[in-house]
Design a protein around this motif. Structure first.
Motif, PDB file in Angstrom:
ATOM      1  N   PHE A   1      28.708  22.451  20.546  1.00 34.32           N
ATOM      2  CA  PHE A   1      28.802  23.900  20.468  1.00 34.32           C
ATOM      3  C   PHE A   1      27.841  24.497  21.494  1.00 34.32           C
ATOM      4  CE2 PHE A   1      29.940  22.128  16.431  1.00 34.32           C
ATOM      5  CZ  PHE A   1      30.985  22.900  15.957  1.00 34.32           C
ATOM      6  N   ASN A   2      28.332  25.495  22.249  1.00 31.47           N
ATOM      7  CA  ASN A   2      27.496  26.228  23.196  1.00 31.47           C
ATOM      8  C   ASN A   2      27.584  27.718  22.899  1.00 31.47           C
ATOM      9  OD1 ASN A   2      26.783  24.692  26.224  1.00 31.47           O
ATOM     10  ND2 ASN A   2      28.009  23.604  24.711  1.00 31.47           N
ATOM     11  N   THR A   3      26.465  28.425  22.961  1.00 39.02           N
ATOM     12  CA  THR A   3      26.494  29.886  22.959  1.00 39.02           C
ATOM     13  C   THR A   3      26.344  30.372  24.395  1.00 39.02           C
ATOM     14  OG1 THR A   3      24.104  29.920  22.487  1.00 39.02           O
ATOM     15  CG2 THR A   3      25.620  30.172  20.620  1.00 39.02           C
ATOM     16  N   TYR A   4      26.885  31.575  24.676  1.00 36.24           N
ATOM     17  CA  TYR A   4      26.951  32.101  26.046  1.00 36.24           C
ATOM     18  C   TYR A   4      26.587  33.575  26.081  1.00 36.24           C
ATOM     19  CZ  TYR A   4      29.688  27.920  27.091  1.00 36.24           C
ATOM     20  OH  TYR A   4      30.109  26.624  27.226  1.00 36.24           O
ATOM     21  N   ASN A   5      26.143  34.001  27.265  1.00 34.48           N
ATOM     22  CA  ASN A   5      26.042  35.425  27.535  1.00 34.48           C
ATOM     23  C   ASN A   5      27.381  35.902  28.107  1.00 34.48           C
ATOM     24  OD1 ASN A   5      26.123  34.768  30.302  1.00 34.48           O
ATOM     25  ND2 ASN A   5      23.903  34.883  30.541  1.00 34.48           N
ATOM     26  N   PRO A   6      27.572  37.210  28.286  1.00 32.41           N
ATOM     27  CA  PRO A   6      28.871  37.700  28.781  1.00 32.41           C
ATOM     28  C   PRO A   6      29.226  37.229  30.187  1.00 32.41           C
ATOM     29  CG  PRO A   6      27.662  39.458  27.690  1.00 32.41           C
ATOM     30  CD  PRO A   6      26.709  38.314  27.831  1.00 32.41           C
ATOM     31  N   ARG A   7      28.274  36.677  30.945  1.00 33.55           N
ATOM     32  CA  ARG A   7      28.555  36.172  32.295  1.00 33.55           C
ATOM     33  C   ARG A   7      29.068  34.726  32.267  1.00 33.55           C
ATOM     34  NH1 ARG A   7      23.725  38.644  32.593  1.00 33.55           N
ATOM     35  NH2 ARG A   7      22.564  36.687  32.643  1.00 33.55           N
ATOM     36  N   GLY A   8      29.190  34.148  31.088  1.00 36.02           N
ATOM     37  CA  GLY A   8      29.688  32.787  30.995  1.00 36.02           C
ATOM     38  C   GLY A   8      28.637  31.738  31.296  1.00 36.02           C
ATOM     39  N   GLU A   9      27.367  32.089  31.139  1.00 35.19           N
ATOM     40  CA  GLU A   9      26.268  31.143  31.361  1.00 35.19           C
ATOM     41  C   GLU A   9      25.787  30.625  30.004  1.00 35.19           C
ATOM     42  OE1 GLU A   9      24.612  33.563  35.294  1.00 35.19           O
ATOM     43  OE2 GLU A   9      23.646  33.808  33.342  1.00 35.19           O
ATOM     44  N   PRO A  10      25.739  29.310  29.814  1.00 35.33           N
ATOM     45  CA  PRO A  10      25.352  28.764  28.514  1.00 35.33           C
ATOM     46  C   PRO A  10      23.911  29.117  28.155  1.00 35.33           C
ATOM     47  CG  PRO A  10      25.477  27.016  30.161  1.00 35.33           C
ATOM     48  CD  PRO A  10      26.027  28.248  30.811  1.00 35.33           C
ATOM     49  N   GLN A  11      23.693  29.476  26.901  1.00 36.10           N
ATOM     50  CA  GLN A  11      22.367  29.882  26.432  1.00 36.10           C
ATOM     51  C   GLN A  11      21.704  28.816  25.565  1.00 36.10           C
ATOM     52  OE1 GLN A  11      21.120  33.160  27.538  1.00 36.10           O
ATOM     53  NE2 GLN A  11      22.760  32.403  28.847  1.00 36.10           N
ATOM     54  N   ASP A  12      22.465  28.199  24.700  1.00 41.21           N
ATOM     55  CA  ASP A  12      21.929  27.159  23.835  1.00 41.21           C
ATOM     56  C   ASP A  12      23.066  26.219  23.480  1.00 41.21           C
ATOM     57  OD1 ASP A  12      19.866  25.860  22.444  1.00 41.21           O
ATOM     58  OD2 ASP A  12      20.356  26.881  20.568  1.00 41.21           O
ATOM     59  N   ALA A  13      22.734  25.027  23.041  1.00 45.02           N
ATOM     60  CA  ALA A  13      23.755  24.045  22.685  1.00 45.02           C
ATOM     61  C   ALA A  13      23.284  23.212  21.509  1.00 45.02           C
ATOM     62  CB  ALA A  13      24.080  23.146  23.877  1.00 45.02           C
ATOM     63  N   LEU A  14      24.238  22.787  20.708  1.00 50.96           N
ATOM     64  CA  LEU A  14      23.993  21.855  19.621  1.00 50.96           C
ATOM     65  C   LEU A  14      25.048  20.764  19.741  1.00 50.96           C
ATOM     66  CD1 LEU A  14      22.230  21.308  17.107  1.00 50.96           C
ATOM     67  CD2 LEU A  14      23.964  22.522  15.756  1.00 50.96           C
ATOM     68  N   ASN A  15      24.586  19.522  19.919  1.00 46.24           N
ATOM     69  CA  ASN A  15      25.477  18.418  20.233  1.00 46.24           C
ATOM     70  C   ASN A  15      25.602  17.464  19.069  1.00 46.24           C
ATOM     71  OD1 ASN A  15      25.709  19.199  23.109  1.00 46.24           O
ATOM     72  ND2 ASN A  15      23.496  18.817  23.022  1.00 46.24           N
ATOM     73  N   ASP A  16      26.701  16.751  19.029  1.00 53.42           N
ATOM     74  CA  ASP A  16      27.032  15.876  17.909  1.00 53.42           C
ATOM     75  C   ASP A  16      25.864  15.020  17.417  1.00 53.42           C
ATOM     76  OD1 ASP A  16      27.065  14.030  20.119  1.00 53.42           O
ATOM     77  OD2 ASP A  16      29.231  14.252  20.280  1.00 53.42           O
ATOM     78  N   VAL A  17      25.194  14.281  18.319  1.00 58.14           N
ATOM     79  CA  VAL A  17      24.128  13.367  17.889  1.00 58.14           C
ATOM     80  C   VAL A  17      22.897  14.097  17.375  1.00 58.14           C
ATOM     81  CG1 VAL A  17      24.817  11.452  19.366  1.00 58.14           C
ATOM     82  CG2 VAL A  17      23.277  13.200  20.263  1.00 58.14           C
ATOM     83  N   GLU A  18      22.787  15.397  17.665  1.00 58.16           N
ATOM     84  CA  GLU A  18      21.618  16.167  17.247  1.00 58.16           C
ATOM     85  C   GLU A  18      21.747  16.709  15.822  1.00 58.16           C
ATOM     86  OE1 GLU A  18      20.536  17.899  21.708  1.00 58.16           O
ATOM     87  OE2 GLU A  18      21.708  19.113  20.304  1.00 58.16           O
ATOM     88  N   ILE A  19      22.919  16.583  15.219  1.00 56.28           N
ATOM     89  CA  ILE A  19      23.157  17.173  13.911  1.00 56.28           C
ATOM     90  C   ILE A  19      22.847  16.157  12.810  1.00 56.28           C
ATOM     91  CG2 ILE A  19      24.880  18.229  12.401  1.00 56.28           C
ATOM     92  CD1 ILE A  19      26.348  19.157  14.929  1.00 56.28           C
ATOM     93  N   THR A  20      21.885  16.484  11.974  1.00 59.97           N
ATOM     94  CA  THR A  20      21.552  15.635  10.821  1.00 59.97           C
ATOM     95  C   THR A  20      22.627  15.792   9.757  1.00 59.97           C
ATOM     96  OG1 THR A  20      19.190  15.918  11.270  1.00 59.97           O
ATOM     97  CG2 THR A  20      19.817  15.159   9.056  1.00 59.97           C
ATOM     98  N   PRO A  21      23.200  14.704   9.269  1.00 59.16           N
ATOM     99  CA  PRO A  21      24.278  14.817   8.283  1.00 59.16           C
ATOM    100  C   PRO A  21      23.769  15.306   6.929  1.00 59.16           C
ATOM    101  CG  PRO A  21      23.649  12.534   8.568  1.00 59.16           C
ATOM    102  CD  PRO A  21      22.882  13.302   9.603  1.00 59.16           C
ATOM    103  N   ASP A  22      24.697  15.767   6.108  1.00 56.62           N
ATOM    104  CA  ASP A  22      24.366  16.156   4.745  1.00 56.62           C
ATOM    105  C   ASP A  22      23.891  14.938   3.952  1.00 56.62           C
ATOM    106  OD1 ASP A  22      25.238  18.670   5.414  1.00 56.62           O
ATOM    107  OD2 ASP A  22      27.088  18.587   4.218  1.00 56.62           O
ATOM    108  N   ALA A  23      23.191  15.195   2.861  1.00 62.18           N
ATOM    109  CA  ALA A  23      22.729  14.109   1.992  1.00 62.18           C
ATOM    110  C   ALA A  23      23.921  13.276   1.529  1.00 62.18           C
ATOM    111  CB  ALA A  23      21.987  14.684   0.791  1.00 62.18           C
ATOM    112  N   GLY A  24      23.799  11.969   1.647  1.00 60.72           N
ATOM    113  CA  GLY A  24      24.869  11.062   1.256  1.00 60.72           C
ATOM    114  C   GLY A  24      25.905  10.817   2.327  1.00 60.72           C
TER     115      GLY A  24
END
Length: 526
Positions: free
Chosen positions: A159-182
């Motif tokens: 997932f990437n967030t962007y400003n209106p100029r289409g420049e990425p502001q922040d990202a959250l990538n698959d391996v960075e996401i801690t899974p739910d308990a269990g």
């Protein structure tokens, strides 16, 4: 003094008149295609029996008028390759996968739509092994979005967030996401990719990232109430079953500052903005492209291309750098800022170059192929010994059309690599394709396309884009290693792609089957 002011006023009026005349001329060029342009014709501009939404077909040269009344030239649909992601079998089902928060998938022309004004057409140099799911939202002061679902079965997801100029502001990538308990995260090396319990939860909040950064948090880099753009990218789903990787769309709830939780339609309504589900404007205005390509010092017939035997790709830093390199090279920054553009992925870096069919009808792109994991066949293992998660090569149109005729990704490209790991990718029009430009002869092939994608534009223009995504920290030879233009060879070594100009298909066919790659490698600079 009065005389001086009169002269200044006359000069300003003249300049304004000249600018207005130039804009009117550029606008007229875009209004109707020039009949004197010799454009190639193709039978297929769409997938299967037509775009999934049933929009009108382009004519035999690719000309089509969108729902806003604007004409464009779209690239032909290349023949389907094994392990392609968008297929005739899944296109209609994929288009149906949407919700009030996720307006649906986007892809190149001819897959979901032919309408350039439709949200379903990806108009920012799409990679055909990726499905793009943009949305837009706003968050009141103190509110957050809570995103929940199952980790998809695919190569890469972020997932990437962007400003209106289409420049990425922040990202959250698959391996960075801690899974739910269990649950487990199947993107983490060593975790089986087919794990059953695979649920996640993450939050989206306003502002800039804080330190230390909370786990599972994506930032907007925007103030409360501001419109924020966010893209979900889905790379290479297993078996190309559907673009979601055989899971449901993520559920999105809003939690307000007072703790009130809104679900489903209520969350969508509270976070809704004007651009959700709407098509994005071109990153470079069409009139600007027409004017820039007709500047006196620009070779209009061969924009950006060079008539040389071998040319390396160059690193992409930002939109301004690309425009100045093409049209005002004396103004190009020596150390451009890495901010991206064209709604680029924050964990991808790009290399690019330009081709002209006036200089050659058959090109070969080559470099050492980075090691990437395999997943299309549903492999269970999730190895850690790779250079990057994903790599691809695409052909493209102008900076305005930002269209994609064809792409190939690592798993498809691997069969063309020799014992040293160097691949050979032939790039030509379909009619120019050499008879030995086949997997059976040891090479890969992609379609150059039919030009810049512009009404009254050039049918000879093409661009090439190389993507390196989620690069391993230990791999030091990707596009991420290039911090300054002109240092690509030093930074990337044998992983730097070169484009070789074979001129015509008979010269390539003379290399035989299997293709004698030693003669290709001999064209590389020593």
């Amino acid at each position: 003094m009065k005389k001086f002011l009169k002269i200044v006023a006359a000069v300003l009026i003249t300049l304004i008149a000249l600018v207005a005349a130039a804009v009117l001329w550029a606008t007229s060029r875009l209004a109707k295609d020039d009949p004197s342009i010799n454009r190639p014709t193709y039978k297929q501009y769409e997938m299967g029996q037509g775009a999934a939404d049933g929009t009108p077909k382009p004519n035999d040269v690719g000309y089509v008028v969108d729902s806003a009344g604007r004409g464009r030239i779209v690239p032909p649909m290349p023949p389907e390759k094994p392990m392609d992601i968008h297929t005739q079998a899944n296109q209609k089902h994929n288009l149906s996968l949407r919700s009030c928060f996720w307006p649906g998938p986007r892809a190149r022309n001819g897959v979901f739509t032919n309408d350039a004004n439709s949200f379903s057409l990806e108009n920012q140099f799409p990679d055909t092994a990726t499905t793009y799911i943009p949305t837009a939202f706003k968050l009141p002061e103190g509110a957050k979005l809570v995103v929940q679902g199952e980790f998809p079965h695919m190569r890469h997801w972020n997932f990437n967030t962007y400003n209106p100029r289409g420049e990425p502001q922040d990202a959250l990538n698959d391996v960075e996401i801690t899974p739910d308990a269990g649950s487990v995260n199947p993107f983490v090396p060593g975790v089986p990719r087919d794990a059953k319990n695979r649920r996640y939860t993450f939050t989206i909040v306003n502002g800039k990232p804080v330190s230390p950064r909370p786990a599972n948090t994506l930032y907007t880099n925007a103030d409360a109430g501001a419109e924020v753009f966010m893209w979900m990218r889905n790379y290479v789903p297993d078996h190309s079953t559907d673009y979601l990787g055989s899971v449901a769309l993520p559920a999105v709830a809003m939690v307000k500052a007072d703790g009130q939780r809104l679900e489903g339609d209520a969350a969508c309504e509270a976070s809704s903005t004007a651009m959700r589900g709407k098509q994005l404007p071109s990153s470079v205005d069409g009139r600007a492209w027409v004017l820039l390509t007709h500047l006196p010092w620009v070779d209009t017939a061969n924009v950006g291309a060079k008539d040389v035997e071998a040319r390396p790709l160059q690193a992409f830093f930002n939109r301004k750098q690309v425009v100045t390199d093409l049209f005002f090279p004396m103004l190009t920054a020596k150390t451009p800022e890495q901010v991206g553009g064209w709604w680029s992925n924050k964990v991808t870096r790009y290399g690019y170059t330009y081709l002209s069919r006036n200089y050659g009808q058959v090109y070969v792109m080559t470099a050492k192929l980075p090691r990437t994991p395999k997943n299309w066949h549903g492999e269970k293992d999730n190895p850690s010994d790779y250079d990057m998660r994903y790599a691809s090569v695409c052909t493209g149109g102008s900076l305005t059309a930002a269209s994609t005729p064809d792409c190939i990704y690592d798993e498809q490209l691997a069969a063309s690599a020799d014992a040293s790991g160097r691949y050979a990718l032939v790039v030509s029009r379909q009619d120019d394709r050499p008879s030995n430009a086949t997997v059976a002869c040891g090479v890969a092939w992609i379609d150059m396309g039919n030009g810049d994608g512009m009404v009254s534009g050039s049918p000879q223009f093409a661009s090439l884009i190389n993507r390196h995504t989620q690069v391993h920290a230990d791999f030091k030879h990707s596009w991420f290693a290039v911090t300054q233009p002109g240092t690509e060879k030093q930074a990337m070594g044998e992983y730097l792609p070169y484009v070789l100009n074979l001129k015509a298909k008979d010269r390539f066919e003379a290399l035989g089957c299997p293709v004698d790659k030693s003669k290709l490698w001999a064209m590389l600079p020593k």
